[in-house]
Design a protein around this motif. Structure first.
Motif, PDB file in Angstrom:
ATOM      1  N   ARG A 290     -15.291  -4.211 -18.881  1.00  0.00           N
ATOM      2  CA  ARG A 290     -14.517  -4.769 -20.010  1.00  0.00           C
ATOM      3  C   ARG A 290     -15.417  -5.576 -20.959  1.00  0.00           C
ATOM      4  NH1 ARG A 290      -8.652  -7.246 -18.681  1.00  0.00           N
ATOM      5  NH2 ARG A 290      -8.709  -7.362 -20.963  1.00  0.00           N
ATOM      6  N   THR A 291     -15.198  -5.372 -22.249  1.00  0.00           N
ATOM      7  CA  THR A 291     -15.908  -6.173 -23.258  1.00  0.00           C
ATOM      8  C   THR A 291     -14.908  -6.505 -24.356  1.00  0.00           C
ATOM      9  OG1 THR A 291     -16.478  -4.279 -24.637  1.00  0.00           O
ATOM     10  CG2 THR A 291     -18.056  -4.867 -22.901  1.00  0.00           C
ATOM     11  N   GLU A 292     -15.363  -7.142 -25.370  1.00  0.00           N
ATOM     12  CA  GLU A 292     -14.468  -7.502 -26.481  1.00  0.00           C
ATOM     13  C   GLU A 292     -14.055  -6.304 -27.314  1.00  0.00           C
ATOM     14  OE1 GLU A 292     -16.448 -10.573 -28.662  1.00  0.00           O
ATOM     15  OE2 GLU A 292     -16.215 -11.976 -26.986  1.00  0.00           O
ATOM     16  N   THR A 293     -14.807  -5.223 -27.172  1.00  0.00           N
ATOM     17  CA  THR A 293     -14.467  -4.066 -27.995  1.00  0.00           C
ATOM     18  C   THR A 293     -13.762  -2.962 -27.204  1.00  0.00           C
ATOM     19  OG1 THR A 293     -16.682  -3.214 -27.621  1.00  0.00           O
ATOM     20  CG2 THR A 293     -16.308  -4.407 -29.673  1.00  0.00           C
ATOM     21  N   ARG A 294     -13.908  -2.970 -25.909  1.00  0.00           N
ATOM     22  CA  ARG A 294     -13.308  -1.880 -25.124  1.00  0.00           C
ATOM     23  C   ARG A 294     -11.866  -2.192 -24.749  1.00  0.00           C
ATOM     24  NH1 ARG A 294     -18.605  -1.437 -21.529  1.00  0.00           N
ATOM     25  NH2 ARG A 294     -19.833  -0.199 -23.004  1.00  0.00           N
ATOM     26  N   SER A 295     -11.015  -1.199 -24.923  1.00  0.00           N
ATOM     27  CA  SER A 295      -9.592  -1.381 -24.626  1.00  0.00           C
ATOM     28  C   SER A 295      -9.154  -0.468 -23.499  1.00  0.00           C
ATOM     29  CB  SER A 295      -8.754  -1.067 -25.860  1.00  0.00           C
ATOM     30  OG  SER A 295      -9.312  -1.661 -26.985  1.00  0.00           O
ATOM     31  N   PHE A 296      -8.052  -0.834 -22.869  1.00  0.00           N
ATOM     32  CA  PHE A 296      -7.567  -0.085 -21.702  1.00  0.00           C
ATOM     33  C   PHE A 296      -6.060   0.052 -21.725  1.00  0.00           C
ATOM     34  CE2 PHE A 296     -11.537  -2.027 -20.724  1.00  0.00           C
ATOM     35  CZ  PHE A 296     -12.226  -1.082 -19.982  1.00  0.00           C
ATOM     36  N   LEU A 297      -5.629   1.211 -21.272  1.00  0.00           N
ATOM     37  CA  LEU A 297      -4.209   1.420 -21.049  1.00  0.00           C
ATOM     38  C   LEU A 297      -4.082   1.865 -19.593  1.00  0.00           C
ATOM     39  CD1 LEU A 297      -1.355   1.598 -22.300  1.00  0.00           C
ATOM     40  CD2 LEU A 297      -1.850   3.973 -22.868  1.00  0.00           C
ATOM     41  N   ALA A 298      -3.618   0.936 -18.755  1.00  0.00           N
ATOM     42  CA  ALA A 298      -3.549   1.233 -17.323  1.00  0.00           C
ATOM     43  C   ALA A 298      -2.121   1.579 -16.933  1.00  0.00           C
ATOM     44  CB  ALA A 298      -4.052   0.045 -16.513  1.00  0.00           C
ATOM     45  N   ILE A 299      -1.968   2.803 -16.421  1.00  0.00           N
ATOM     46  CA  ILE A 299      -0.638   3.258 -16.015  1.00  0.00           C
ATOM     47  C   ILE A 299      -0.524   3.122 -14.502  1.00  0.00           C
ATOM     48  CG2 ILE A 299       0.821   5.299 -15.773  1.00  0.00           C
ATOM     49  CD1 ILE A 299      -0.482   6.292 -18.421  1.00  0.00           C
ATOM     50  N   THR A 300       0.564   2.524 -14.072  1.00  0.00           N
ATOM     51  CA  THR A 300       0.709   2.360 -12.624  1.00  0.00           C
ATOM     52  C   THR A 300       2.174   2.173 -12.295  1.00  0.00           C
ATOM     53  OG1 THR A 300       0.085   1.025 -10.715  1.00  0.00           O
ATOM     54  CG2 THR A 300       0.350  -0.146 -12.793  1.00  0.00           C
ATOM     55  N   HIS A 301       2.567   2.437 -11.059  1.00  0.00           N
ATOM     56  CA  HIS A 301       3.881   1.921 -10.723  1.00  0.00           C
ATOM     57  C   HIS A 301       3.811   0.906  -9.575  1.00  0.00           C
ATOM     58  CE1 HIS A 301       4.275   6.029  -8.678  1.00  0.00           C
ATOM     59  NE2 HIS A 301       4.126   5.191  -7.690  1.00  0.00           N
TER      60      HIS A 301
ATOM     61  N   ASN B 163       8.433   7.001 -11.221  1.00  0.00           N
ATOM     62  CA  ASN B 163       8.040   8.402 -11.351  1.00  0.00           C
ATOM     63  C   ASN B 163       8.966   9.115 -12.316  1.00  0.00           C
ATOM     64  OD1 ASN B 163       5.816   8.679  -9.752  1.00  0.00           O
ATOM     65  ND2 ASN B 163       7.010   8.964  -7.872  1.00  0.00           N
ATOM     66  N   GLY B 164       8.411   9.894 -13.185  1.00  0.00           N
ATOM     67  CA  GLY B 164       9.215  10.708 -14.085  1.00  0.00           C
ATOM     68  C   GLY B 164       9.687   9.970 -15.321  1.00  0.00           C
ATOM     69  N   SER B 165       9.247   8.736 -15.514  1.00  0.00           N
ATOM     70  CA  SER B 165       9.731   7.992 -16.676  1.00  0.00           C
ATOM     71  C   SER B 165       9.003   8.391 -17.958  1.00  0.00           C
ATOM     72  CB  SER B 165       9.605   6.485 -16.427  1.00  0.00           C
ATOM     73  OG  SER B 165       8.264   6.160 -16.119  1.00  0.00           O
ATOM     74  N   GLY B 166       7.874   9.089 -17.823  1.00  0.00           N
ATOM     75  CA  GLY B 166       7.176   9.582 -19.019  1.00  0.00           C
ATOM     76  C   GLY B 166       5.804   8.971 -19.235  1.00  0.00           C
ATOM     77  N   LYS B 167       5.270   8.294 -18.238  1.00  0.00           N
ATOM     78  CA  LYS B 167       3.979   7.609 -18.389  1.00  0.00           C
ATOM     79  C   LYS B 167       2.839   8.598 -18.652  1.00  0.00           C
ATOM     80  CE  LYS B 167       4.189   5.698 -14.250  1.00  0.00           C
ATOM     81  NZ  LYS B 167       5.412   6.343 -13.736  1.00  0.00           N
ATOM     82  N   SER B 168       2.758   9.616 -17.798  1.00  0.00           N
ATOM     83  CA  SER B 168       1.683  10.603 -17.987  1.00  0.00           C
ATOM     84  C   SER B 168       1.874  11.367 -19.286  1.00  0.00           C
ATOM     85  CB  SER B 168       1.640  11.592 -16.816  1.00  0.00           C
ATOM     86  OG  SER B 168       1.248  10.923 -15.642  1.00  0.00           O
ATOM     87  N   THR B 169       3.131  11.589 -19.637  1.00  0.00           N
ATOM     88  CA  THR B 169       3.391  12.283 -20.892  1.00  0.00           C
ATOM     89  C   THR B 169       2.810  11.491 -22.055  1.00  0.00           C
ATOM     90  OG1 THR B 169       5.420  13.204 -19.963  1.00  0.00           O
ATOM     91  CG2 THR B 169       5.209  13.238 -22.363  1.00  0.00           C
ATOM     92  N   LEU B 170       2.988  10.206 -22.030  1.00  0.00           N
ATOM     93  CA  LEU B 170       2.425   9.370 -23.086  1.00  0.00           C
ATOM     94  C   LEU B 170       0.896   9.512 -23.123  1.00  0.00           C
ATOM     95  CD1 LEU B 170       2.748   7.227 -25.306  1.00  0.00           C
ATOM     96  CD2 LEU B 170       2.638   5.465 -23.515  1.00  0.00           C
ATOM     97  N   ALA B 171       0.284   9.480 -21.946  1.00  0.00           N
ATOM     98  CA  ALA B 171      -1.176   9.631 -21.876  1.00  0.00           C
ATOM     99  C   ALA B 171      -1.605  10.987 -22.432  1.00  0.00           C
ATOM    100  CB  ALA B 171      -1.646   9.472 -20.436  1.00  0.00           C
ATOM    101  N   ASN B 172      -0.835  12.024 -22.088  1.00  0.00           N
ATOM    102  CA  ASN B 172      -1.156  13.373 -22.562  1.00  0.00           C
ATOM    103  C   ASN B 172      -0.990  13.510 -24.075  1.00  0.00           C
ATOM    104  OD1 ASN B 172      -1.998  14.791 -20.226  1.00  0.00           O
ATOM    105  ND2 ASN B 172       0.106  14.778 -19.487  1.00  0.00           N
ATOM    106  N   ILE B 173      -0.002  12.817 -24.610  1.00  0.00           N
ATOM    107  CA  ILE B 173       0.205  12.855 -26.069  1.00  0.00           C
ATOM    108  C   ILE B 173      -0.983  12.194 -26.768  1.00  0.00           C
ATOM    109  CG2 ILE B 173       1.633  11.922 -27.951  1.00  0.00           C
ATOM    110  CD1 ILE B 173       3.080  14.089 -26.516  1.00  0.00           C
ATOM    111  N   ILE B 174      -1.435  11.093 -26.197  1.00  0.00           N
ATOM    112  CA  ILE B 174      -2.570  10.390 -26.833  1.00  0.00           C
ATOM    113  C   ILE B 174      -3.838  11.243 -26.770  1.00  0.00           C
ATOM    114  CG2 ILE B 174      -4.051   8.327 -26.758  1.00  0.00           C
ATOM    115  CD1 ILE B 174      -1.637   6.817 -25.536  1.00  0.00           C
TER     116      ILE B 174
END
Ligand SMILES: Nc1ncnc2c1ncn2[C@@H]1O[C@H](COP(=O)(O)OP(=O)(O)O)[C@@H](O)[C@H]1O
Ligand SMILES: [Mg+2]
Lengths: 246, 499
Positions: free
Chosen positions: A192-203, A36-47
């Motif tokens: 999921r397909t060959e073209t769809r990408s994912f960034l999964a944030i979790t702890h 928690n607080g390491s900046g994961k959501s911040t990264l998502a928000n920046i994107i």
């Protein structure tokens, strides 16, 4: 498709991201883990382009375009979707109506004609089953009075309907019981397909057991300190994060 | 109807293409007023000032009977003794009642019989307003009584209505042709002494609309009036009276616009409704008077209106629906006196205060009869520096056994500099009464807009989505013809599909 180079970002003058590098190719599922607080959501928000974060250094390109110069909705229309860690409620606005507005915004952007109400209802009734959400939630106000788990299912329902190229799942697993977790993981896997990408944030490691990420990155204090494959997640499960801290 | 669109135009047509949410909100709430044109028409106008002679001039211009002049003069004398009310949350400089002209009328040679005889300039004005009277005859089933400044200009559909015995005409005409009905009901719901502005109106009212629905007649069409203030430094004081005889039914809609002017203009109307046994009156208002300059707050209409209906007979019903988006000041409390047993009063309101607008509006429900029922749904929208006040009273009198009231007052805030206030007054003198009150205040938050944007929905669409959702319960109450357009506008077609 997404290339993040040396991103530094701050909020209220406080630096939160301290040089992030990350590259996601079509079809890949990347997981970001961190306390928690390491900046994961911040990264998502920046994107996704949330206003209250200031990018002080670095660049992000998406399909060759400078993402940081695009508006929030242009990024969304270009195919970036975020499943929110804390989805807001919008009282008075019908859930299905909202989703149709979003889908029509996308269709319009693609130069296609809008989907009418009855076609949309047919489509959405199928999708709702995939996330195991009762149809009655379609006629309720967006996220209004939804439980934590229902909100997350609703986020995934939106993802399945809008069919984004890049989906950012910000702690979609937290607050879910094991059955719900499985449903959602299955929903994502089938999507999921060959073209769809994912960034999964979790702890937690447990989501990753179901989702099979291609890469795992560990975020500590605004920096990716280690990247690896699924074995890294297992190591974190055993040893925690402290062995990665200086 | 075009008028519903006009409201929407003010509210919902944001044409910004900016990245920043705040600047979109800023531009959305500083939308220009679309109806701010003036019309060049030969005016007949009394010089500013108010005294007994002015009232006599008004009365004689209208060739009024003696009793009506006396009624006016009595009201005037009472008005002189009254004080301007100061209990509302409205802030404004004192009104100089001597600086206002109390009568302005487009010059006409004689009474008009058909649209062809109407001054083309006037018709052009209506076209600009989106009310093509000529086309209306062919296209729609709406009878229109158009009030330009103080004088009723023309009424369409008269013959069709006459077949059913329905009287729909200007107030002046009714005074000439139906003096008995006027004499019987004028001031019977809103007495001259009721309040400061009602007294003023009683003294100087120049025209308005009159509706009479005979026994057991269902009025075959929506009746509609458009009010327009045109002349500078003129007050508009219209008077509307609707009488629904036993078992009759009528739906009435009024729309209002005004030109942009730097000085404030006064509008002080009185509306009286009388519903006899088993009768029903539905009164809808789309008020879009000039709200004043969005940047400076200069100008705009001061709207002080007294609207009241009496459910005189058993099982009668009066329903007020208002969409109030215009005016610099709105002071308005459409009310119901529920005299008949089992009578029903309803109030559905959307009030928007944007930029420098102030609205203090609500209703009064007075329960006298047994098993009387009232419903209040109020939706206040505040944006810019707007201040929105709901003020509502529910009174259950001693003999009103088993009276019921449901009140719901919701406010929504757009931006940081606006305000919402709620003042419910409840006075229950009968222990069998059932009262329910709900209230909420919400805000269109940055996080909601971000959420919408992240789904590809633009900020302007997001704001209208949220505001429409918020107002839905009230828009649903608009009469069919108007609801159809409103629905298109709100794009609620899907709402129905989902149920
Ligand atoms: N809007 C904000 N204002 C101030 N500080 C913030 C804001 N958003 C995040 N932060 C701070 O940034 C740091 C990282 O937060 P966040 O990205 O939400 O972490 P995570 O998602 O990894 O738990 C935390 O210290 C948090 O308090
Ligand atoms: Mg987080």
């Amino acid at each position: 498709m997404l290339i993040i180079k040396n991103i530094h970002a701050s909020v209220d003058g406080k630096e939160i991201l301290k040089g992030i590098n990350l590259s996601i190719k079509p079809g890949e599922l990347h997981a970001i883990m961190g306390r928690n607080g390491s900046g994961k959501s911040t990264l998502a928000n920046i994107i996704t382009g949330r206003d209250n974060f200031l990018v002080t250094k670095g660049s992000i390109t998406y399909n060759g375009n400078n993402l940081l110069e695009m508006s929030i909705e242009d990024r969304a229309l270009a195919g970036i979707f975020m499943s929110f860690q804390y989805p807001v409620s919008i009282p008075g606005v019908n859930n299905a109506y909202f989703l149709r507005a979003a889908l029509n915004a996308k269709l319009k952007h693609q130069g296609k004609s809008e989907i009418n109400a009855s076609d949309f209802m047919r489509l959405i009734r199928e999708k709702v089953k995939l996330v195991n959400l009762d149809e009655s939630y379609l006629s309720r106000a967006v996220n209004d009075g939804f439980s934590g788990g229902e909100k997350k299912r609703n986020e995934i329902l939106q993802m399945l309907t809008l069919e984004p190229e890049l989906s950012i799942l910000d702690e979609t697993d937290s607050g879910l019981d094991i059955d719900a977790l499985k449903t959602i993981a299955e929903g994502v896997n089938n999507f999921r397909t060959e073209t769809r990408s994912f960034l999964a944030i979790t702890h937690y490691q447990r989501l990753l057991e179901y989702m099979h990420p291609d890469y795992i990155h560990v975020l500590i204090d605004g920096k990716i300190v280690k990247s690896g494959d699924i074995s890294l997640a297992n190591q974190l499960e055993e040893k925690g994060y402290s062995w990665l801290e200086k | 109807m075009p008028n519903a669109l006009a409201v929407a135009g003010l509210l919902f047509q944001y044409r910004a293409n900016m990245k920043n949410n705040q600047s979109i909100i800023d531009s959305a709430i500083s939308q220009e007023y679309e109806y701010g044109f003036t019309t060049d028409i030969d005016q007949e106008k009394i010089p500013p000032g108010l005294n007994e002679d002015v009232i006599k001039i008004i009365s004689s211009k209208k060739q009024e009977p003696e009793w009506l002049l006396d009624w006016r003069l009595k009201a005037y004398k009472q008005w002189l003794k009254m004080d301007e009310p100061d209990w509302s949350k409205l802030n404004y400089d004192d009104i100089d009642f001597q600086a206002i002209s109390y009568y302005a009328a487009p010059k006409q040679k004689e009474k008009l019989k058909s649209l062809d005889e109407v001054d083309p300039e006037l018709l052009e004005t209506y076209n600009k307003l989106g009310i093509p009277l000529e086309e209306q005859k062919l296209l729609s089933n709406v009878a229109v009584d158009a009030v330009f400044d103080s004088v009723s200009v023309t009424t369409t559909f008269k013959e069709e209505l006459e077949k059913h015995g329905v009287i729909f005409c200007s107030f002046s005409e009714a005074v000439q042709k139906h003096p008995d009905i006027i004499k019987k009901y004028l001031g019977s719901v809103v007495p001259t002494t009721d309040n400061y502005f009602a007294a003023l109106n009683s003294a100087v009212f120049s025209d308005g609309s009159f509706v009479y629905i005979p026994k057991n007649v269902r009025c075959p069409m929506e009746l509609s009036t458009y009010f327009r203030i045109n002349a500078a430094k003129t007050g508009q004081f219209e008077r509307t009276l609707i009488v629904a005889e036993e078992g009759s039914h009528v739906s009435y809609l009024e729309g209002c616009t005004a030109p942009m002017r730097d000085e404030n203009q006064l509008h002080a109307a009185v509306v009286e409704l009388v519903a006899h046994k088993n009768a029903e009156i539905k009164y809808s208002t789309v008020q879009n008077w000039y709200p004043g300059n969005p940047k400076t707050g200069k100008g705009g209409i001061y709207n002080f209106v007294t609207k009241r209906g009496t459910c005189l007979g058993d099982n009668s019903k009066i329903s007020w629906t208002q969409v109030e988006t215009g005016s610099a000041l709105t002071w308005k409390y459409p009310s119901c006196i529920l005299k008949g047993n089992n009578s029903i009063g309803e109030f559905y309101s959307v009030a928007l205060s944007n930029n420098f607008q102030q609205a203090d509006t609500g209703t009064k429900m007075i329960h006298l009869g047994k098993n009387t029922k009232s419903t209040i749904i109020s939706k206040g929208i505040s944006a810019g520096k707007g201040q929105n006040t709901y003020r509502g009273g529910v009174k259950i009198m001693k003999n009103a056994d088993n009276a019921r009231n449901f009140s719901q007052c919701d406010s929504i805030l757009i931006g940081e500099n606006c305000g919402a206030h709620t003042f419910p007054y409840i006075d229950v003198r009968n222990p069998s009464a059932q009262m329910e009150h709900e209230a909420s205040t919400s805000k269109i938050g940055e996080d909601q807009l971000f959420y919408c944007n992240q789904r590809g929905i633009s900020t302007e669409d997001a704001v209208s989505l949220i505001v429409n959702g918020f107002c839905k319960d009230v828009f649903n109450e608009l009469p069919m013809e108007f609801a159809v357009e409103a629905q298109k506008l709100m794009e609620v077609s899907l709402e129905g599909a989902v149920g």
